[in-house]
Structures are given as structure tokens and as C-alpha cells.
Design a protein around this motif. Structure first.
Motif, PDB file in Angstrom:
ATOM      1  N   PHE A  26       2.254   1.841  -3.413  1.00 48.89           N
ATOM      2  CA  PHE A  26       1.212   2.397  -4.282  1.00 48.89           C
ATOM      3  C   PHE A  26       0.972   3.870  -3.982  1.00 48.89           C
ATOM      4  CE2 PHE A  26      -0.884  -2.039  -4.809  1.00 48.89           C
ATOM      5  CZ  PHE A  26       0.028  -2.344  -5.803  1.00 48.89           C
ATOM      6  N   ALA A  27       0.966   4.226  -2.700  1.00 53.73           N
ATOM      7  CA  ALA A  27       0.711   5.627  -2.344  1.00 53.73           C
ATOM      8  C   ALA A  27       1.824   6.519  -2.890  1.00 53.73           C
ATOM      9  CB  ALA A  27       0.602   5.777  -0.828  1.00 53.73           C
ATOM     10  N   ALA A  36       0.842  -1.206   0.000  1.00 53.60           N
ATOM     11  CA  ALA A  36       0.000   0.000   0.000  1.00 53.60           C
ATOM     12  C   ALA A  36       0.871   1.248   0.000  1.00 53.60           C
ATOM     13  CB  ALA A  36      -0.925  -0.009   1.215  1.00 53.60           C
ATOM     14  N   ASP A  66      -0.992   6.163   4.002  1.00 56.77           N
ATOM     15  CA  ASP A  66      -1.213   7.609   4.014  1.00 56.77           C
ATOM     16  C   ASP A  66      -0.479   8.248   5.188  1.00 56.77           C
ATOM     17  OD1 ASP A  66      -2.767   7.323   1.817  1.00 56.77           O
ATOM     18  OD2 ASP A  66      -4.690   7.399   2.875  1.00 56.77           O
ATOM     19  N   GLU A  81      -4.026   0.791   3.534  1.00 59.01           N
ATOM     20  CA  GLU A  81      -3.919   2.042   2.767  1.00 59.01           C
ATOM     21  C   GLU A  81      -3.850   3.254   3.687  1.00 59.01           C
ATOM     22  OE1 GLU A  81      -6.022  -0.398   1.931  1.00 59.01           O
ATOM     23  OE2 GLU A  81      -5.047  -0.998   0.065  1.00 59.01           O
ATOM     24  N   GLU A  88       1.385   6.813  -6.622  1.00 60.14           N
ATOM     25  CA  GLU A  88       0.331   7.755  -6.985  1.00 60.14           C
ATOM     26  C   GLU A  88       0.821   9.189  -6.912  1.00 60.14           C
ATOM     27  OE1 GLU A  88      -4.209   6.253  -6.278  1.00 60.14           O
ATOM     28  OE2 GLU A  88      -3.118   7.016  -4.568  1.00 60.14           O
TER      29      GLU A  88
END
Lengths: 283, 590
Positions: free
Chosen positions: B340-341, B337, B547, B543, B344
Motif C-alpha cells: 500500500f505504501a 502495508a 514507511d 504501516e 500510494e
């Protein structure tokens, strides 16, 4: 239904296959008409009108349309959020059309994922759904408990890097039973669900409760039983950071001893299946 | 001088002579670098050297600075109009047929804002990268807006920037600044820069500094009052702008750029931790952002697309775009996760895991969601040699890691008396030694580069919450927490932040692979299933931990408990440790 076999001539199955085709035709027709600026409500209305024109009078549930990050049910807390909103479609946005018409007493429940414009990410999600379709069929044929299959599907999704988004559906179901519905002149719906279909589902739930099975295929203990013969609308739903994709189609489960006959997808000529075949040819 | 291989020429314009240096292939698109105050073109040395590999790089000494001549008289010789003439003369000399890409720092950026907002430069500039220098016109409107409708927040912003601008008032006094610069200040300046701004010592500032600084005072006197009193109302940028904001700039508030989109419709924002002199302290990052922006603009001009459409849009994209992030344990759970963050946010990602297939999958998906490049690497973090090899490969092929996330970890549960030394070794090897190897090997590379960075270590709420069920795991994580705190203290001097993340109960795969000491195979399977189910019921998604990790890096937080239970336990560990000890005695409901 318990004695149904994979026979092109089985009239009951033919009825279901026809309505499922009709629903997918509707999805493709409406998807082709989606342009930037169309709202979810308008898309849902388009599906409804298209099907009404072709003789659909009753619904298992009314058509849904989800755009953008609503395809991954981002931030969904209450079931009311499933209903179409005024969100507008924008270029590059994924969308899902989900409808469950009843036609001549036969029910279908389908889900169609698409994207307005090119999106490699969305293509990837759609491509990755194929193994789920295979996994579900294989494990149903092995007569594994529905709860176990559910967990295996979820494990595969996590392995792929996705989040299981069918968990957001009522009772977290990956599938539910559907059946024939008596045709009435007046067929009201409550909260988007047809009362006749709900009645069928309730009666299944009641019988199932007595016999130890459930018409809802969920991650909970009440689904800890081998697949019950009948028609199941299966809808694995992947989510990945604001993009969601699913398919939904009918899986036929019978009590046959022959594994091939014990479970099979009602129809292999559907948009997502054709898409995978084309991709394989292209590769 | 300090620009080896530079071709020098003199450009005459408006009665003065500008010293212009060129690097790189003249056939490539041109980048013009404009220096600030009190500087000369040598402030760009490191950045220019890197850019010259791909572009035609042009630097010039602003009039009155370095080896350019000064106008006479000085008063009235430094107006923005005259500086614009200078720029056009240079641009026409070095790139007569093609528009140039403009880059400005400090006063170089202030004057470049003038260049990109006046009519007569239209078609001569292809893009503009601004660092630490707002447009005086925009600044004037910014002040006016806050004066005419002073809400408490706006007054705060005004006072804040007002205090940061102290040197501007000083420069408006007559004679004194010149005396100071030619006297003690000029002598002390290199040391001040080293101490306060952490500018590395070397051939900068140049010996011409006292004269540069004395002449440059007229930049302020000729323009600031006039422009702030009557800012132009048509100061709209006619080119794409990339705004690079150092978050630790002591002269300029980040708030100055609120609503800059109104003036520069094609704006891409970048931010980096650093002080005012980022071209000296963060040359790699600056050079790569300039290079990327120029490349994107050149490509966009070819297919006629606005350039900001190609920029990543995730949260913190301004901060992590183009950075190199390495995540261990990236084949699943929090590691994946996190990868991926970062992806992004536009970062380049190296996904490391024992599971080669999973790491490759993470990299593949990362590329699909905005990472310009991502790689999967199969490495066991507990294997020192493998980690050394990985570091070497990463450094030579992908670059120096900007953000390192030591996340790989395994679970071990069971009573202490039943935990074998083999179990202990396994858990410490991955959870502690993995982190040590990561910090040591990659941290060293970061420190040697000397341009900052960040290390994130995944500890656990178990690091401060004792428990009879997790003695070995908690011990390993407590060690990671302390290691992070110590490392943070040590690396602070080198602008490398260290954060320890304490997630708490998060729904990941760790429960399904946790070893339960003292349990037979069947019992272990049952316990794994049972804990997985309980963690699934808690259902805190990885996720959200990811963050929290990005936020921790941006804010340089030391210890970040994530889930409510982790925060609660952290609170209790500080104010009521006895309660935690009580909780530690409870048997988990398994």
C-alpha cells in the motif's frame, strides 16, 4: 425492553425508530449542504440547529463532524481530538457526521459517512461495511460473547486490509447501550455528553458490574459475556490510510428464544442499507 | 549511425545546418530530445528507441556538435538566443502544426529552460522534462538569494554547489580546454565515463567527441557569466515541467531546485538514484517517465485539467512513481502495508502471496490509492519452480522489477529439543529459501538489465536477539540478515541496493499462525491467542514498518531495526552482547 419483539406496533421501538430516522434525515440534509470551505465546527453546528428546530432538547452526545484524515482518527491521542475543529472541507474529502439526539425521551446514536465528490476508495470502504453489519447480527443471534464478536469484526477488517478505528473511541468500544432518557427542562452536558444519558449509562454499568455484563461493548474482559438484551448503538469504523468510514445504528437484542426475534436491526430503511441494495441492483 | 531506422534531414538556420534525426510515427505527438555537453544526440539512443514505439521522436545535434555545423566565429555563436532560434527551426520543420514535448539533459536542459521561459516559444511547446540542467536565470537568482542573506545553511549550499561546479571555471580558461579535449582528455573520456559514471561501454561517446567538447566550451563562455550576473526576472515556465533529479549527480546539487515551484508552477518532481548520465545508465526509467508525462499532458490538454493533479501525492512519490515493485507475503501484515505504501507513492505493485484471495485484495486496494496498475499473484515463495514461473511472467507482462521486497515469513516457536526436523524444514523453506529464491531469480533479472534496483529482505530483531523461545525462527532470520549483507556487497557494483529490515514486535497476523513446537493443538491455540493479544497490546502498526522500508530504499540503508525494542536490541548486540544473552534465557510470559 427485555420482552420487546420485532413488532411494528411496539410503541417503545417505534419511538426509537423515529428518532433514528430523524437523525439520519438530519445527516442527509446537512451532508447535502456541505460545500468546500465548510469547517467541522460549522457542520456540527448545522446538525445541532437542524435537530433543535425539530424539537431535540437533549443529547446522548453533541454532534461530531470529522473531515479528511480525521475520519480515520489519524494521530488521535486524547479524546478531546474528537471534537470538531476548524478543518475545512475540500473537494474529494471524506467526512463523517455523528450525532446522538434525544427526542421525546428516546435516544438515537447514528453515524453517516460521505464524501465530497467522487471517491472510488470511499465507495469501497462503504461497500465493505455491509459484511460487518451481517456478521454482527449473525453472531449476536448465535449468542457469542461480545468480546469474541468484537475480535471477529476486527479480524474481518484486517482481512479486508483495513484498520479497526473504533478502537480509538473511549474504551475502544464498537457499541454501547442506549436507553430512554427522562425529559428534564434543564439538561446540561459535560464534554459533549448529556448528563441524563451518562447517568443512564452509569447506572447500567453499576448493575452490569454486579451481574457480570457491561453497557460498553469493548475488546476487554468486561465484555466477555453474551449479548445483554436492550438497545445497542453499534458503530463499526473502518480506517484505511487517511480515509475512514462507519455506520452507526441501533441493534435490538431481546431475550427471545427465536433467533430471528432474539436480535435485529431496529430499522432496515437507512441510507447505507439502501445504498447497498441499490448497488446490488446495479450490479 | 547508432540510431537504426532513423530518418535524417538537415535544417538550415542562422547560417548553420543542423543534423536532425526522426524516429517513430509522424502522426503521433512529437518529443524533441536535446543533448548536453560534451555529447551529441547519440546520448539519447536507448531512450529514443523506447520512446519511438509510442511517439514521434526527434533528436538533433546542437550547433557545433555531432554532424551539425559550427557557427563562425565561435565566440558569440552559442548564446541562448541563437540556440532558441535553432530549436524553433527544428520544431517548425518536424511538427509545424502541433506543439512539441521537450526533453533536455545537461546543457540540453539548460537551453530548454530558456526555450520554455521566453515569450516567442509560447504555443510551440507542450511540456518539458528537465534532467541535470538548471535554468541559468534560476541559478543566478539562487546564488543571489544566498549571497544577500547568508545563513549558515545557505552558505553551505553555496559552497557545496561552488565545489561541484569546478569544471565550469576550467572551461572559462582560454585555449586550454580545447587542447585538453583534442588531446589526452578526449582519448580518455570514454574510460572516465565508464569508471566514474558507470556508463556502459558501446557506441557512445561518438568519435566526434573532441570537436563537440571543444566547440561546446563556448556554451559556457557565451552564457554563464552573463546570465549569472544579470539573471532574467521573468524566467517563468509557461508549460508543465517534469524535473528528474539523479540523487548521485556529482555536478549538480539537489538543493538547486528548492523553490522551483515559484518559477515552474506546474511542476512534477521525480528523483532516481543514479549519476549524471542517466539517459545512458537508466534509459528504461527515463523513457517511461517521459512517456508517462507526455501521455498525461496530452490527456490533460484534452480535458483541460492541470497535469500535476493526476500525479500521486504520497511520500516519496517523486522516487517511486511508475516503478515496478514486487512484494511477497502481501496478503497481510507488513507485506500488505508495504504494498500500500508503494502504491500510494504511485508505484506499480505485484502482490505475491500463498493466499490468492488476499493477494488479489491487496492489488485491488492498491489500485484505489494511487497505483497505476497492480496485480495479485498466488505463489508459494518456497516453491522454486513456481517462483521461476512468476519471474518469467512478471518480466514478460509487467517488466523488470525495480524494487523487490522479500517479506513472506512464518513463525515457529518452542524449545529446540521439541522442534522436529519437519518444523525446521517448514520454517527454513519459507523464511530462508523464499528469500533466496526471490533474490536469486529477480536479482538476476535486475542485474542483467544493468539499470540498478533495490532488494529489501524482511529479517527480524530475532536475527540478532537470541532467545530460548524462537530458536528456529531466529536462525532463519539471522541467515536472511547475513544473506542481505553479503548480497549488498556483491550487488553494489551494479547499483543494486540491498536492505535488511528488522521490525521487532509488530501487530500482525504472524502470531495467529505461528506453530508452537511441542504444544498440543489446544495448547497451541491458546498460545497463539495469548501472543496475539500481547502483540496487540504492544500495538506497533505494520504501516510504520512499511514507511521504514520505503525510507530504507530511498536512503539505501543496510540494516534497519524498526521498533524501539528492535533498535535497543541492535544496540546491545553491538555493545553489550552479554546482556542479550541474559535476556535470551528468560522464559516468555505465555
Amino acid at each position: 425492553m427485555t420482552s420487546a419483539v420485532k413488532d411494528e406496533q411496539a410503541p417503545e421501538l417505534r419511538g426509537f425508530r423515529e428518532v433514528q430516522r430523524l437523525a439520519y434525515d438530519c445527516a442527509e440534509a446537512v451532508a447535502a449542504r456541505l460545500t468546500p470551505g465548510v469547517t467541522e465546527r460549522e457542520a456540527a453546528r448545522m446538525q445541532r440547529d437542524w435537530l433543535r428546530e425539530r424539537g431535540v432538547r437533549d443529547w446522548f452526545h453533541l454532534p461530531f463532524a470529522w473531515f479528511g484524515d480525521r475520519t480515520a482518527f489519524a494521530g488521535f491521542k486524547v479524546p478531546l481530538q474528537f471534537f470538531p475543529t476548524n478543518r475545512k472541507l475540500e473537494p474529494g474529502m471524506p467526512f463523517i457526521l455523528d450525532m446522538a439526539p434525544v427526542h421525546k425521551g428516546f435516544t438515537a446514536d447514528i453515524g453517516y459517512s460521505g464524501c465530497l465528490g467522487l471517491s472510488p476508495l470511499h465507495d469501497k470502504l462503504l461497500a465493505d461495511l455491509e459484511v460487518h453489519r451481517e456478521l454482527i447480527l449473525r453472531e449476536v443471534r448465535e449468542r457469542r460473547s461480545l468480546r469474541e464478536i468484537y475480535e471477529d469484526v476486527e479480524r474481518l477488517m484486517i482481512k479486508q486490509g483495513y484498520v479497526n478505528r473504533h478502537r480509538a473511541y473511549p474504551f475502544g468500544v464498537i457499541a454501547h447501550k442506549i436507553d430512554r432518557v427522562a425529559e428534564h427542562r434543564w439538561s446540561p452536558h459535560v464534554f459533549g455528553f448529556g448528563t441524563q444519558s451518562l447517568k443512564g449509562l452509569m447506572s447500567d454499568a453499576l448493575h452490569g458490574h454486579r451481574d457480570g455484563w457491561s453497557p460498553l461493548w469493548s475488546p476487554y474482559r468486561f465484555s466477555d459475556h453474551p449479548p445483554q438484551p436492550g438497545l445497542w448503538a453499534v458503530e463499526p469504523h473502518l480506517g484505511f490510510r487517511g480515509t475512514g468510514a462507519k455506520f452507526e445504528e441501533i441493534l435490538v437484542v431481546t431475550d427471545s428464544r427465536d433467533p430471528e426475534q432474539s436480535a435485529f436491526w431496529l430499522d432496515d430503511d437507512l441510507p447505507h442499507v439502501r445504498r447497498w441494495a441499490e448497488e446490488r441492483v446495479a450490479a | 549511425m547508432s540510431l537504426p531506422g532513423a530518418r535524417e534531414r538537415r535544417v538550415r538556420t542562422g547560417g548553420i545546418e543542423l543534423c536532425v534525426a526522426e524516429l517513430g510515427d509522424e502522426g503521433r505527438p512529437t518529443i524533441v530530445l536535446v543533448h548536453g555537453y560534451p555529447d551529441s544526440k547519440e546520448v539519447w539512443t536507448d531512450v529514443a528507441r523506447q520512446l519511438a514505439d509510442h511517439w514521434h521522436v526527434v533528436l538533433y545535434d546542437v550547433r557545433g556538435h555531432g554532424r551539425s555545423t559550427a557557427p563562425a566565429p565561435l565566440r558569440g555563436g552559442f548564446t541562448l538566443e541563437k540556440l532558441t532560434d535553432d530549436f524553433l527551426a527544428v520544431a517548425n520543420a518536424v511538427s509545424p502544426d502541433r506543439p512539441v514535448h521537450l526533453v533536455g539533459h545537461d546543457w540540453g536542459s539548460v537551453q530548454s529552460w530558456e526555450f520554455v521561459t521566453v515569450k516567442r516559444t509560447e504555443g510551440r511547446i507542450a511540456s518539458f522534462t528537465s534532467m541535470s540542467g538548471p535554468s541559468l536565470d534560476h541559478f543566478g537568482h539562487w546564488i543571489k538569494q544566498r549571497m544577500t542573506r547568508p545563513t549558515p545553511r545557505r552558505v553551505g549550499q553555496l559552497l557545496g554547489q561552488g565545489a561541484k561546479s569546478w569544471y565550469v571555471y576550467m572551461l572559462h580558461t582560454p585555449v586550454l580546454p580545447e587542447l585538453a579535449w583534442r588531446g589526452p582528455l578526449g582519448k580518455q573520456w570514454p574510460r572516465i565515463l565508464q569508471r566514474l559514471e558507470k556508463v556502459p561501454a558501446g557506441d557512445y561517446p561518438t568519435p566526434s567527441l573532441p570537436d563537440d567538447a571543444a566547440h561546446g566550451a563556448w556554451l559556457y563562455r557565451d552564457n554563464v557569466r552573463a546570465r549569472l550576473r544579470r539573471p532574467r526576472t521573468d524566467a517563468y515556465a509557461h508549460v508543465p515541467v517534469q524535473l528528474i533529479t539523479p540523487t548521485g549527480d556529482i555536478f549538480l546539487s539537489e538543493k538547486l531546485y528548492d523553490q522551483l515551484e515559484l518559477w515552474a508552477p506546474q511542476l512534477v518532481r521525480r528523483s532516481l538514484p543514479g549519476k549524471h548520465w542517466v539517459p545512458r545508465t537508466r534509459p528504461d526509467r527515463i523513457a517511461s517517465w517521459i512517456s508517462e508525462f507526455v501521455a498525461a499532458n496530452e490527456a490533460a490538454r484534452e480535458d483541460g485539467r492541470p497535469v500535476q493533479d493526476t500525479a500521486p501525492t504520497g511520500a516519496y512519490a517523486d522516487r517511486f512513481g511508475g516503478q515496478l515493485v514486487l512484494v511477497t507475503g502481501a496478503a497481510g501484515g507488513i507485506g500488505r502495508a508495504t504494498a500500500f505504501a508503494f502504491a500510494e507513492a504511485g508505484a506499480r505493485v505485484v502482490a505475491v502471496d500463498r493466499d490468492a484471495e488476499g493477494a488479489a485484495r491487496t492489488a485491488e486496494m492498491a489500485r484505489l490509492i494511487g497505483s497505476p496498475a497492480a496485480w495479485g499473484e498466488a505463489v508459494d515463495v518456497s516453491d522454486e519452480q513456481a517462483m521461476e514461473k512468476l519471474a518469467e511472467k512478471v518480466a514478460t507482462e509487467y517488466g523488470i522489477v525495480d524494487v523487490l521486497v522479500n517479506n513472506a515469513g512464518i513463525g515457529l516457536s518452542g524449545s529446540f529439543l521439541e522442534t522436529t526436523s519437519e518444523d525446521w524444514k517448514n520454517v527454513l523453506d519459507v523464511n530462508l529459501w523464499g528469500v533466496i529464491h526471490g533474490c536469486r531469480i529477480f536479482g538476476k533479472q535486475m542485474a542483467e538489465r544493468g539499470q540498478g534496483g533495490h532488494i529489501v529482505n524482511t529479517a527480524s530483531a530475532a536475527a540478532y536477539q537470541p532467545s530460548r523461545a524462537l530458536p528456529a525462527y531466529s536462525t532463519s532470520k539471522a541467515a536472511v540478515l547475513m544473506l542481505s549483507e553479503c548480497l549488498r556487497a556483491e550487488l553494489a557494483d551494479r547499483s543494486i541496493g540491498v536492505s535488511a529490515i528488522c521490525p521487532g514486535i509488530v501487530n500482525t497476523n504472524i502470531t495467529a499462525t505461528t506453530h508452537f513446537a511441542g504444544a498440543g493443538a489446544a495448547e497451541e491455540k491458546r498460545l497463539q491467542k495469548r501472543t496475539s493479544r500481547l502483540y496487540g497490546l504492544r500495538n506497533y502498526p505494520p504501516e510504520r514498518v512499511a514507511d521504514a522500508i520505503l525510507k530504507a530504499v530511498v536512503r539505501n540503508q543496510a540494516v534497519v531495526p524498526v521498533t524501539p525494542e528492535a533498535r535497543g536490541a541492535r544496540f546491545l548486540s553491538r555493545f553489550s552482547p552479554g546482556a542479550l544473552r541474559g535476556i535470551a534465557r528468560l522464559k516468555p510470559p505465555l
